[in-house]
Scaffold this motif. Sequence first.
Motif, PDB file in Angstrom:
ATOM      1  N   THR A 103       0.828  -1.213   0.000  1.00 50.54           N
ATOM      2  CA  THR A 103       0.000   0.000   0.000  1.00 50.54           C
ATOM      3  C   THR A 103       0.857   1.256   0.000  1.00 50.54           C
ATOM      4  N   ARG A 106       2.230   1.915  -3.370  1.00 51.66           N
ATOM      5  CA  ARG A 106       1.241   2.533  -4.262  1.00 51.66           C
ATOM      6  C   ARG A 106       1.137   4.026  -3.985  1.00 51.66           C
ATOM      7  N   GLU A 111      -0.757   6.785  -6.045  1.00 51.59           N
ATOM      8  CA  GLU A 111      -2.122   6.331  -5.741  1.00 51.59           C
ATOM      9  C   GLU A 111      -2.456   6.663  -4.282  1.00 51.59           C
ATOM     10  N   VAL A 114      -5.721   5.351  -1.930  1.00 51.01           N
ATOM     11  CA  VAL A 114      -5.879   3.955  -1.501  1.00 51.01           C
ATOM     12  C   VAL A 114      -5.634   3.892   0.012  1.00 51.01           C
ATOM     13  N   SER A 121      -5.415   6.694   4.376  1.00 50.27           N
ATOM     14  CA  SER A 121      -4.944   6.750   2.986  1.00 50.27           C
ATOM     15  C   SER A 121      -3.671   7.574   2.956  1.00 50.27           C
TER      16      SER A 121
END
Length: 204
Positions: A103, A106, A111, A114, A121
């Motif tokens: 995560t 990302r 991103e 996410v 996030s």
Amino acid sequence: MRLILVRHGETASNVRMVLDSVPPGPPLTDAGRAQAAALAEQLAGEPVTAVYASTAVRARQTAEPVAAAHGLDVRVVEGVHEIFCGDLEGRHDREAYGIFTATVKRWAEGELDVPLPGGESGRQVLDRYLAAVAGITAGRREGETVVLVSHGASLRLGALALAGNVTPALAEAGLLPNTGRVVLDRVGDGWRCASWTGVDVVGG
């Protein structure tokens, strides 16, 4: 001005590789206190004018010897705590670490919306972290050095967003050891990374 971002010293959770994000969290181990003392010696020659720490006990304990070496008090600041792990909190298994690292990768690649399962996030982390950095560096003069003791994952994400010469590859691969440092210099209205864990960073 110069901003030195420091990861806190060792805790028992670090030794056990536990995802431990909620303040106040655990204190430093004996090894962590020795790391904090060594950090203070290493930064003794820097023109430090302010020392900040997150709300976590481990960050404050790491910052205290640095502040004392310069005759300063530690200023606790909101917003620079570790990434909130949500459903992964307290886990130390391979699956949890895989989810966490994938995560954060990302996020580094853009991103940001996410979330971690039940957690933050990347955008939420950056919103709070960057606002805190803006607050502690506002009005600082050329030649001042500010030390901020924070946390490995949130620190790396913040440095990536702040400095134009920090690449996603560096932020992902450049894991910070306990009391590892990222040094940022203010250039105009932005920041440039001078070094990452003691290695000079070029570009920007």
